[in-house]
Design an enzyme around this catalytic site. Structure first.
Site, PDB file in Angstrom:
ATOM      1  N   ASP A  11       0.848  -1.209   0.000  1.00  0.00           N
ATOM      2  CA  ASP A  11       0.000   0.000   0.000  1.00  0.00           C
ATOM      3  C   ASP A  11       0.878   1.252   0.000  1.00  0.00           C
ATOM      4  O   ASP A  11       0.526   2.256   0.585  1.00  0.00           O
ATOM      5  CB  ASP A  11      -0.940  -0.017   1.216  1.00  0.00           C
ATOM      6  CG  ASP A  11      -2.059   0.996   1.066  1.00  0.00           C
ATOM      7  OD1 ASP A  11      -2.305   1.454  -0.062  1.00  0.00           O
ATOM      8  OD2 ASP A  11      -2.688   1.334   2.094  1.00  0.00           O
ATOM      9  N   LYS A  27       2.297   3.328  -5.860  1.00  0.00           N
ATOM     10  CA  LYS A  27       1.767   2.212  -6.661  1.00  0.00           C
ATOM     11  C   LYS A  27       2.772   1.683  -7.689  1.00  0.00           C
ATOM     12  O   LYS A  27       2.775   0.490  -7.992  1.00  0.00           O
ATOM     13  CB  LYS A  27       0.455   2.627  -7.324  1.00  0.00           C
ATOM     14  CG  LYS A  27      -0.546   3.243  -6.336  1.00  0.00           C
ATOM     15  CD  LYS A  27      -0.792   2.397  -5.110  1.00  0.00           C
ATOM     16  CE  LYS A  27      -1.235   3.212  -3.912  1.00  0.00           C
ATOM     17  NZ  LYS A  27      -1.289   2.452  -2.661  1.00  0.00           N
ATOM     18  N   ASP A  67      -3.470  -2.981  -2.428  1.00  0.00           N
ATOM     19  CA  ASP A  67      -4.516  -1.959  -2.456  1.00  0.00           C
ATOM     20  C   ASP A  67      -4.412  -1.110  -3.735  1.00  0.00           C
ATOM     21  O   ASP A  67      -3.362  -1.084  -4.395  1.00  0.00           O
ATOM     22  CB  ASP A  67      -4.367  -1.052  -1.213  1.00  0.00           C
ATOM     23  CG  ASP A  67      -5.598  -0.190  -0.991  1.00  0.00           C
ATOM     24  OD1 ASP A  67      -6.603  -0.361  -1.710  1.00  0.00           O
ATOM     25  OD2 ASP A  67      -5.557   0.676  -0.088  1.00  0.00           O
ATOM     26  N   ASN A  68      -5.486  -0.435  -4.050  1.00  0.00           N
ATOM     27  CA  ASN A  68      -5.520   0.584  -5.124  1.00  0.00           C
ATOM     28  C   ASN A  68      -5.066   0.071  -6.487  1.00  0.00           C
ATOM     29  O   ASN A  68      -4.402   0.795  -7.227  1.00  0.00           O
ATOM     30  CB  ASN A  68      -4.616   1.785  -4.740  1.00  0.00           C
ATOM     31  CG  ASN A  68      -5.011   2.429  -3.443  1.00  0.00           C
ATOM     32  OD1 ASN A  68      -4.232   2.406  -2.482  1.00  0.00           O
ATOM     33  ND2 ASN A  68      -6.184   2.998  -3.370  1.00  0.00           N
ATOM     34  N   GLU A 105     -11.098   4.740  -0.928  1.00  0.00           N
ATOM     35  CA  GLU A 105     -11.161   5.111   0.483  1.00  0.00           C
ATOM     36  C   GLU A 105     -11.999   6.376   0.757  1.00  0.00           C
ATOM     37  O   GLU A 105     -11.676   7.445   0.248  1.00  0.00           O
ATOM     38  CB  GLU A 105      -9.757   5.289   1.095  1.00  0.00           C
ATOM     39  CG  GLU A 105      -8.624   5.652   0.162  1.00  0.00           C
ATOM     40  CD  GLU A 105      -7.994   4.434  -0.505  1.00  0.00           C
ATOM     41  OE1 GLU A 105      -8.729   3.491  -0.853  1.00  0.00           O
ATOM     42  OE2 GLU A 105      -6.764   4.440  -0.687  1.00  0.00           O
TER      43      GLU A 105
HETATM   44  C1  LIG Z   1      -1.756   4.989   0.778  1.00  0.00           C
HETATM   45  S1  LIG Z   1      -0.602   5.434   1.987  1.00  0.00           S
HETATM   46  C2  LIG Z   1      -0.649   4.054   3.087  1.00  0.00           C
HETATM   47  C3  LIG Z   1      -1.924   3.946   3.848  1.00  0.00           C
HETATM   48  C4  LIG Z   1      -1.895   2.947   4.969  1.00  0.00           C
HETATM   49  N1  LIG Z   1      -1.478   1.632   4.518  1.00  0.00           N
HETATM   50  C5  LIG Z   1      -3.248   2.836   5.624  1.00  0.00           C
HETATM   51  O1  LIG Z   1      -4.148   2.246   5.000  1.00  0.00           O
HETATM   52  O2  LIG Z   1      -3.416   3.344   6.725  1.00  0.00           O
HETATM   53  C6  LIG Z   1       0.941   5.204   1.148  1.00  0.00           C
HETATM   54  C7  LIG Z   1       2.167   5.493   1.995  1.00  0.00           C
HETATM   55  O3  LIG Z   1       3.292   4.857   1.406  1.00  0.00           O
HETATM   56  C8  LIG Z   1       4.422   5.634   1.702  1.00  0.00           C
HETATM   57  N2  LIG Z   1       5.500   5.239   0.782  1.00  0.00           N
HETATM   58  C9  LIG Z   1       5.610   5.525  -0.517  1.00  0.00           C
HETATM   59  N3  LIG Z   1       6.714   4.978  -1.046  1.00  0.00           N
HETATM   60  C10 LIG Z   1       7.332   4.306  -0.047  1.00  0.00           C
HETATM   61  C11 LIG Z   1       8.517   3.531   0.021  1.00  0.00           C
HETATM   62  N4  LIG Z   1       9.295   3.327  -1.030  1.00  0.00           N
HETATM   63  N5  LIG Z   1       8.832   2.968   1.205  1.00  0.00           N
HETATM   64  C12 LIG Z   1       8.053   3.162   2.281  1.00  0.00           C
HETATM   65  N6  LIG Z   1       6.923   3.900   2.269  1.00  0.00           N
HETATM   66  C13 LIG Z   1       6.553   4.459   1.123  1.00  0.00           C
HETATM   67  C14 LIG Z   1       3.924   7.057   1.515  1.00  0.00           C
HETATM   68  O4  LIG Z   1       4.763   7.996   2.147  1.00  0.00           O
HETATM   69  C15 LIG Z   1       2.521   6.957   2.111  1.00  0.00           C
HETATM   70  O5  LIG Z   1       2.508   7.341   3.444  1.00  0.00           O
END
Ligand SMILES: C[S@@+](CC[C@H](N)C(=O)[O-])C[C@H]1O[C@@H](n2cnc3c(N)ncnc32)[C@H](O)[C@@H]1O
Length: 263
Positions: free
Chosen positions: A187, A190, A215-216, A245
């Site tokens: 998640d 993407k 997800d997504n 969401e």
């Molecule tokens: C859609 S949100 C996650 C929502 C969470 N899983 C929830 O449902 O409560 C996506 C998150 O992934 C993090 N993210 C993006 N790329 C990442 C990476 N390479 N490693 C770790 N986190 C990452 C972003 O900063 C963001 O906070």
């Protein structure tokens, strides 16, 4: 009116009518863009706080400490009545709940913690000896997530790691004492799903029956991921059509893939 003025008035009237009609037919989309992206920027500017800090404040004021269900319900309430946030939310959360209940995983990995909503969702159902490692690249989000996890009383079950997902996956065996993963929740951003599932495979972190839940996969969509996972003989995948969401007018999808390949 001369012919040039008439043409100009007709063009402006036509443009305004078209724009109004477009806005009317796209009003759900415009409302969603406003909720998700435009209003937070304005609130941030006016209040000097971030949406995630405001969410945490709301949780501290309204949720029962040490009660994960209350933390989740309060977060859902915040997202529905105050500000939208990119949590997995109720509908996808219930699918995740069912997976955790059925699978009874011992070691779980979540890529993309954000504020810890789905981490709390997963960990609240884990057996006493089980754990969730959740990875968040953004230090501000990771800091909020740690507080949310603590508020839910799940700090002994959830480890929030503030590093890029690829680096953590490569270190899972050595540094985090992981042998195999029972559940992986993808998640994060993407376009990284495909990169990271391949690293997970290279590291031989899956075993027969491990579940990868993504997800997504429709909105915004994970480029190349569905083709890869559905085309691989190592997974049996199921797609669920669900709402995006906290947006009841927008449909998204999640993909559950059970690993059936070699260990
Ligand atoms: C859609 S949100 C996650 C929502 C969470 N899983 C929830 O449902 O409560 C996506 C998150 O992934 C993090 N993210 C993006 N790329 C990442 C990476 N390479 N490693 C770790 N986190 C990452 C972003 O900063 C963001 O906070």
């Amino acid at each position: 009116m001369d012919s040039t003025t008439t043409a100009l008035v007709a063009a402006v009237t036509g443009a305004v009518t078209t724009a109004t009609a477009y806005a009317y037919y796209q009003r759900d989309w415009l409302k969603d863009q406003w909720l998700a992206f435009i209003s937070p920027v304005i609130y941030n500017f006016l209040t000097g706080t971030t949406r995630e800090q405001r969410a945490l404040k709301y949780l501290k004021e309204h949720a029962r400490e040490g009660d994960p269900d209350s933390v989740l319900a309060t977060f859902d309430e915040f997202c529905r009545t105050q500000e939208w946030a990119m949590n997995a939310a109720e509908e996808k959360g219930e699918i995740l709940d069912e997976i955790v209940r059925e699978l009874q995983p011992t070691t779980c990995l979540e890529l993309g913690t954000y504020c810890g909503y789905s981490a709390v969702r997963i960990a609240r159902q884990l057996s006493p000896s089980a754990r969730l490692i959740t990875v968040e690249v953004n230090p501000d989000y990771a800091a909020v997530a740690r507080e949310v996890v603590k508020l839910a009383g799940l700090q002994d079950k959830i480890e929030v790691i503030n590093v890029d997902s690829a680096d953590v996956i490569r270190e899972l065996k050595q540094t985090y004492d992981v042998t195999k993963l029972d559940l992986v929740f993808l998640d994060h951003w993407k376009y990284l799903y495909i990169r990271d599932i391949k690293i997970i495979e290279e590291e031989k972190l899956l075993k027969k029956g491990s579940v990868v839940f993504a997800d997504n996969v429709i909105i915004p969509g994970a480029p190349g991921y569905l083709e890869y996972i559905r085309g691989s003989k190592d997974y049996k995948s199921t797609f669920y059509s669900v709402h995006f969401e906290y947006m009841d007018d927008m449909r998204d999808g999640v993909e559950k893939s059970v690993y059936v390949g070699d260990e």
